[in-house]
Design a protein around this motif. Sequence first.
Motif, short mmCIF file in Angstrom:
data_model
loop_
_atom_site.label_atom_id
_atom_site.label_comp_id
_atom_site.label_asym_id
_atom_site.label_seq_id
_atom_site.Cartn_x
_atom_site.Cartn_y
_atom_site.Cartn_z
N ALA A 46 108.79 -5.42 37.82
CA ALA A 46 107.42 -5.83 38.36
C ALA A 46 107.34 -5.85 39.16
O ALA A 46 106.25 -7.16 39.94
CB ALA A 46 107.86 -7.34 37.33
N GLY A 47 108.19 -5.62 40.26
CA GLY A 47 107.72 -5.92 41.37
C GLY A 47 108.60 -7.10 42.26
O GLY A 47 107.28 -7.66 44.02
N TRP A 48 109.04 -7.77 41.73
CA TRP A 48 109.20 -9.46 42.30
C TRP A 48 110.61 -8.99 42.86
O TRP A 48 111.07 -10.24 43.54
CB TRP A 48 109.87 -9.92 41.05
CG TRP A 48 108.39 -10.47 40.36
CD1 TRP A 48 108.29 -10.49 39.17
CD2 TRP A 48 107.32 -11.38 41.10
NE1 TRP A 48 107.49 -11.23 38.20
CE2 TRP A 48 106.83 -11.64 39.68
CE3 TRP A 48 107.37 -12.47 41.98
CZ2 TRP A 48 105.51 -12.26 40.01
CZ3 TRP A 48 106.46 -13.50 42.12
CH2 TRP A 48 105.31 -13.03 40.95
N LEU A 49 111.14 -7.97 42.62
CA LEU A 49 112.83 -7.55 43.35
C LEU A 49 113.06 -6.39 43.45
O LEU A 49 112.26 -5.27 43.58
CB LEU A 49 114.00 -8.26 41.97
CG LEU A 49 115.02 -8.49 42.74
CD1 LEU A 49 114.90 -10.16 42.93
CD2 LEU A 49 116.25 -8.17 41.21
N ARG A 50 113.90 -6.79 45.02
CA ARG A 50 113.78 -5.73 45.43
C ARG A 50 115.85 -4.59 45.27
O ARG A 50 116.63 -6.24 45.98
CB ARG A 50 113.86 -5.11 46.72
CG ARG A 50 113.91 -3.83 48.04
CD ARG A 50 114.23 -3.66 49.13
NE ARG A 50 114.20 -5.41 49.74
CZ ARG A 50 115.73 -5.47 49.97
NH1 ARG A 50 116.86 -4.30 49.63
NH2 ARG A 50 116.45 -6.35 50.51
N LEU A 51 115.64 -3.88 44.79
CA LEU A 51 117.61 -3.42 45.08
C LEU A 51 117.64 -2.34 45.48
O LEU A 51 117.02 -1.39 45.59
CB LEU A 51 118.08 -2.84 42.98
CG LEU A 51 117.61 -4.40 42.21
CD1 LEU A 51 117.62 -3.94 40.56
CD2 LEU A 51 118.63 -5.48 42.42
N GLU A 52 118.72 -2.09 46.84
CA GLU A 52 118.99 -0.68 47.53
C GLU A 52 120.42 -1.16 46.92
O GLU A 52 121.79 -1.46 47.16
CB GLU A 52 118.33 -1.64 48.51
CG GLU A 52 118.80 -0.21 49.54
CD GLU A 52 118.00 -0.77 51.03
OE1 GLU A 52 119.19 -0.09 51.75
OE2 GLU A 52 117.62 -1.93 51.14
N GLN A 53 121.04 0.50 47.12
CA GLN A 53 122.21 0.65 47.21
C GLN A 53 122.41 1.61 48.14
O GLN A 53 122.00 3.52 47.76
CB GLN A 53 122.83 1.17 45.51
CG GLN A 53 124.33 1.30 45.33
CD GLN A 53 124.91 2.06 43.79
OE1 GLN A 53 123.81 2.35 43.14
NE2 GLN A 53 125.68 1.72 43.98
#
Length: 88
Positions: A46-53
Amino acid sequence: MATLRRLVAAVARQPGGGELAAILPPGTPRRLMGRLFYLCLELCGAGWLRLEQTRPFGPISVGPGPRGAPPTMGQEEEEEGAAPEPSY
């Protein structure tokens, strides 16, 4: 689920974000960790969070997405197009 959402929002608002594993204490049941991960994926979509691995099986960093950090429950009602909270 509302409590998980507040925890995720608090971590995302921290300067530099945080790690997904740090949101819940060690020893948290896998089912609850799965719910947390699912919620993070929904908020990311939804564009509220950024996840990065950065590497396979490495830590997952959490930060605000293009729309900003996830709104708290009071703010969510004011935001148009907020990701609906799933019912379990």
